[in-house]
Design a protein around this motif. Structure first.
Motif, PDB file in Angstrom:
ATOM      1  N   ILE A  66       4.682  -4.720  57.410  1.00 18.62           N
ATOM      2  CA  ILE A  66       6.090  -4.976  57.073  1.00 18.62           C
ATOM      3  C   ILE A  66       6.622  -6.148  57.887  1.00 18.62           C
ATOM      4  CG2 ILE A  66       8.436  -4.011  57.186  1.00 18.62           C
ATOM      5  CD1 ILE A  66       7.124  -1.269  56.510  1.00 18.62           C
ATOM      6  N   HIS A  67       6.241  -6.201  59.165  1.00 21.96           N
ATOM      7  CA  HIS A  67       6.645  -7.332  60.012  1.00 21.96           C
ATOM      8  C   HIS A  67       6.114  -8.644  59.429  1.00 21.96           C
ATOM      9  CE1 HIS A  67       7.732  -9.449  63.714  1.00 21.96           C
ATOM     10  NE2 HIS A  67       6.539 -10.031  63.646  1.00 21.96           N
ATOM     11  N   ALA A  68       4.856  -8.643  58.996  1.00 19.04           N
ATOM     12  CA  ALA A  68       4.266  -9.846  58.403  1.00 19.04           C
ATOM     13  C   ALA A  68       4.971 -10.214  57.094  1.00 19.04           C
ATOM     14  CB  ALA A  68       2.774  -9.633  58.162  1.00 19.04           C
ATOM     15  N   LEU A  69       5.327  -9.220  56.280  1.00 17.83           N
ATOM     16  CA  LEU A  69       6.037  -9.499  55.027  1.00 17.83           C
ATOM     17  C   LEU A  69       7.415 -10.098  55.281  1.00 17.83           C
ATOM     18  CD1 LEU A  69       5.160  -6.404  52.808  1.00 17.83           C
ATOM     19  CD2 LEU A  69       4.416  -8.768  52.477  1.00 17.83           C
ATOM     20  N   VAL A  70       8.090  -9.602  56.315  1.00 15.78           N
ATOM     21  CA  VAL A  70       9.407 -10.152  56.662  1.00 15.78           C
ATOM     22  C   VAL A  70       9.284 -11.634  57.001  1.00 15.78           C
ATOM     23  CG1 VAL A  70      11.249 -10.072  58.397  1.00 15.78           C
ATOM     24  CG2 VAL A  70      10.429  -7.964  57.362  1.00 15.78           C
ATOM     25  N   HIS A  71       8.153 -12.005  57.601  1.00 12.70           N
ATOM     26  CA  HIS A  71       7.914 -13.396  57.987  1.00 12.70           C
ATOM     27  C   HIS A  71       7.106 -14.144  56.926  1.00 12.70           C
ATOM     28  CE1 HIS A  71       9.736 -12.955  61.938  1.00 12.70           C
ATOM     29  NE2 HIS A  71       9.197 -11.741  61.946  1.00 12.70           N
ATOM     30  N   PHE A  72       7.042 -13.584  55.714  1.00 20.07           N
ATOM     31  CA  PHE A  72       6.389 -14.193  54.550  1.00 20.07           C
ATOM     32  C   PHE A  72       4.914 -14.515  54.780  1.00 20.07           C
ATOM     33  CE2 PHE A  72      10.916 -15.316  54.342  1.00 20.07           C
ATOM     34  CZ  PHE A  72      11.236 -14.656  53.179  1.00 20.07           C
ATOM     35  N   ASP A  73       4.242 -13.716  55.591  1.00 20.47           N
ATOM     36  CA  ASP A  73       2.806 -13.872  55.842  1.00 20.47           C
ATOM     37  C   ASP A  73       2.067 -12.808  55.037  1.00 20.47           C
ATOM     38  OD1 ASP A  73       0.312 -14.405  56.783  1.00 20.47           O
ATOM     39  OD2 ASP A  73       0.782 -14.076  58.905  1.00 20.47           O
ATOM     40  N   ILE A  74       1.907 -13.064  53.756  1.00 17.27           N
ATOM     41  CA  ILE A  74       1.349 -12.068  52.842  1.00 17.27           C
ATOM     42  C   ILE A  74      -0.121 -11.792  53.130  1.00 17.27           C
ATOM     43  CG2 ILE A  74       0.886 -11.567  50.395  1.00 17.27           C
ATOM     44  CD1 ILE A  74       3.455 -13.204  49.804  1.00 17.27           C
ATOM     45  N   GLY A  75      -0.876 -12.804  53.485  1.00 17.53           N
ATOM     46  CA  GLY A  75      -2.290 -12.612  53.793  1.00 17.53           C
ATOM     47  C   GLY A  75      -2.501 -11.650  54.945  1.00 17.53           C
ATOM     48  N   THR A  76      -1.726 -11.827  56.009  1.00 18.46           N
ATOM     49  CA  THR A  76      -1.826 -10.919  57.157  1.00 18.46           C
ATOM     50  C   THR A  76      -1.382  -9.517  56.757  1.00 18.46           C
ATOM     51  OG1 THR A  76      -1.450 -12.733  58.703  1.00 18.46           O
ATOM     52  CG2 THR A  76      -1.045 -10.511  59.518  1.00 18.46           C
ATOM     53  N   ALA A  77      -0.316  -9.422  55.995  1.00 18.23           N
ATOM     54  CA  ALA A  77       0.166  -8.104  55.560  1.00 18.23           C
ATOM     55  C   ALA A  77      -0.907  -7.376  54.761  1.00 18.23           C
ATOM     56  CB  ALA A  77       1.437  -8.259  54.735  1.00 18.23           C
ATOM     57  N   LEU A  78      -1.583  -8.085  53.876  1.00 19.66           N
ATOM     58  CA  LEU A  78      -2.651  -7.463  53.091  1.00 19.66           C
ATOM     59  C   LEU A  78      -3.818  -7.041  53.965  1.00 19.66           C
ATOM     60  CD1 LEU A  78      -2.645  -9.769  49.946  1.00 19.66           C
ATOM     61  CD2 LEU A  78      -2.005  -7.361  50.032  1.00 19.66           C
ATOM     62  N   SER A  79      -4.122  -7.820  55.000  1.00 21.07           N
ATOM     63  CA  SER A  79      -5.245  -7.465  55.878  1.00 21.07           C
ATOM     64  C   SER A  79      -4.902  -6.298  56.795  1.00 21.07           C
ATOM     65  CB  SER A  79      -5.678  -8.669  56.709  1.00 21.07           C
ATOM     66  OG  SER A  79      -4.745  -8.950  57.720  1.00 21.07           O
ATOM     67  N   LEU A  80      -3.625  -6.006  56.961  1.00 21.54           N
ATOM     68  CA  LEU A  80      -3.214  -4.901  57.830  1.00 21.54           C
ATOM     69  C   LEU A  80      -3.201  -3.564  57.093  1.00 21.54           C
ATOM     70  CD1 LEU A  80      -0.455  -6.775  59.763  1.00 21.54           C
ATOM     71  CD2 LEU A  80      -2.489  -5.752  60.749  1.00 21.54           C
ATOM     72  N   ASN A  81      -2.594  -3.523  55.931  1.00 20.67           N
ATOM     73  CA  ASN A  81      -2.566  -2.281  55.161  1.00 20.67           C
ATOM     74  C   ASN A  81      -2.306  -2.624  53.696  1.00 20.67           C
ATOM     75  OD1 ASN A  81      -2.056   0.268  53.997  1.00 20.67           O
ATOM     76  ND2 ASN A  81      -1.487   1.071  55.999  1.00 20.67           N
ATOM     77  N   ILE A  82      -3.380  -2.764  52.963  1.00 20.49           N
ATOM     78  CA  ILE A  82      -3.284  -3.151  51.554  1.00 20.49           C
ATOM     79  C   ILE A  82      -2.592  -2.073  50.723  1.00 20.49           C
ATOM     80  CG2 ILE A  82      -5.565  -2.287  50.889  1.00 20.49           C
ATOM     81  CD1 ILE A  82      -5.810  -4.934  49.221  1.00 20.49           C
ATOM     82  N   LEU A  83      -2.739  -0.816  51.107  1.00 23.09           N
ATOM     83  CA  LEU A  83      -2.095   0.280  50.378  1.00 23.09           C
ATOM     84  C   LEU A  83      -0.573   0.183  50.483  1.00 23.09           C
ATOM     85  CD1 LEU A  83      -2.649   3.022  48.863  1.00 23.09           C
ATOM     86  CD2 LEU A  83      -2.253   4.099  51.059  1.00 23.09           C
ATOM     87  N   THR A  84      -0.076  -0.082  51.659  1.00 20.50           N
ATOM     88  CA  THR A  84       1.369  -0.208  51.850  1.00 20.50           C
ATOM     89  C   THR A  84       1.925  -1.376  51.046  1.00 20.50           C
ATOM     90  OG1 THR A  84       1.297   0.772  54.044  1.00 20.50           O
ATOM     91  CG2 THR A  84       3.175  -0.632  53.570  1.00 20.50           C
ATOM     92  N   VAL A  85       1.242  -2.523  51.123  1.00 20.51           N
ATOM     93  CA  VAL A  85       1.745  -3.737  50.486  1.00 20.51           C
ATOM     94  C   VAL A  85       1.644  -3.670  48.963  1.00 20.51           C
ATOM     95  CG1 VAL A  85       1.417  -6.237  50.301  1.00 20.51           C
ATOM     96  CG2 VAL A  85       1.235  -5.129  52.523  1.00 20.51           C
ATOM     97  N   CYS A  86       0.524  -3.183  48.452  1.00 18.96           N
ATOM     98  CA  CYS A  86       0.281  -3.229  47.003  1.00 18.96           C
ATOM     99  C   CYS A  86       0.699  -1.982  46.238  1.00 18.96           C
ATOM    100  CB  CYS A  86      -1.195  -3.492  46.744  1.00 18.96           C
ATOM    101  SG  CYS A  86      -1.719  -5.116  47.274  1.00 18.96           S
TER     102      CYS A  86
END
Length: 154
Positions: A66-86
């Motif tokens: 969520i922190h990565a998504l707030v900072h528009f870093d989608i790649g990092t967000a996906l590498s952290l928890n793909i279930l949460t993001v997708c």
């Protein structure tokens, strides 16, 4: 004619009051997560399941994602928890918009928002993700692609 209680009258007069409250709370929470970096020690507690077992739970990495998504870093967000993001965030947004729309249009909120088969499929998917992200060959599902056995505790 039955007498309307205060919450019912308030809900009829301001149909978006509850959805607005949930939105304000969510924006505040996401803003806090965006400001307080979960990657820095001391801001948030360690996941109890990870701490006691050494294995990732399905939610491990969600705060960082969520922190990565707030900072528009989608790649990092996906590498952290793909279930949460997708899955989880889009599903939460969909159901929130559906709920707020039904409130705004004055429709009654259905008791069953989704069929039971969807709930069971979500549960099976969640359990499968929980199990698979802890296997060495599927370490890419773990936060930052680090297998649980490679964790170094401070």
């Amino acid at each position: 004619m039955p007498t309307l209680t205060f919450p019912t009258r308030l809900r009829q007069r301001f149909p978006l009051l509850e959805p607005a409250g949930v939105l304000v709370f969510t924006v505040g929470l996401v803003t806090y997560i965006g400001v307080k970096d979960p990657n820095e020690a001391g801001h948030y507690p360690t996941c109890p399941f990870l701490m006691f077992t050494g294995f990732y739970c399905p939610g491990c990495g969600s705060l960082r994602a969520i922190h990565a998504l707030v900072h528009f870093d989608i790649g990092t967000a996906l590498s952290l928890n793909i279930l949460t993001v997708c899955v989880m965030i889009p599903m939460a947004v969909f159901h929130y918009v559906r709920w707020a729309t039904e409130r705004y249009l004055g429709r009654s909120i259905r008791k069953r928002m989704v069929p039971a088969s969807f709930i069971w499929a979500l549960l099976v998917g969640l359990l499968a993700f929980w199990f698979l992200r802890n296997l060495e060959p599927l370490a890419f599902l773990a936060p930052y692609g680090v297998a649980p056995g490679d964790l170094k505790w401070r």
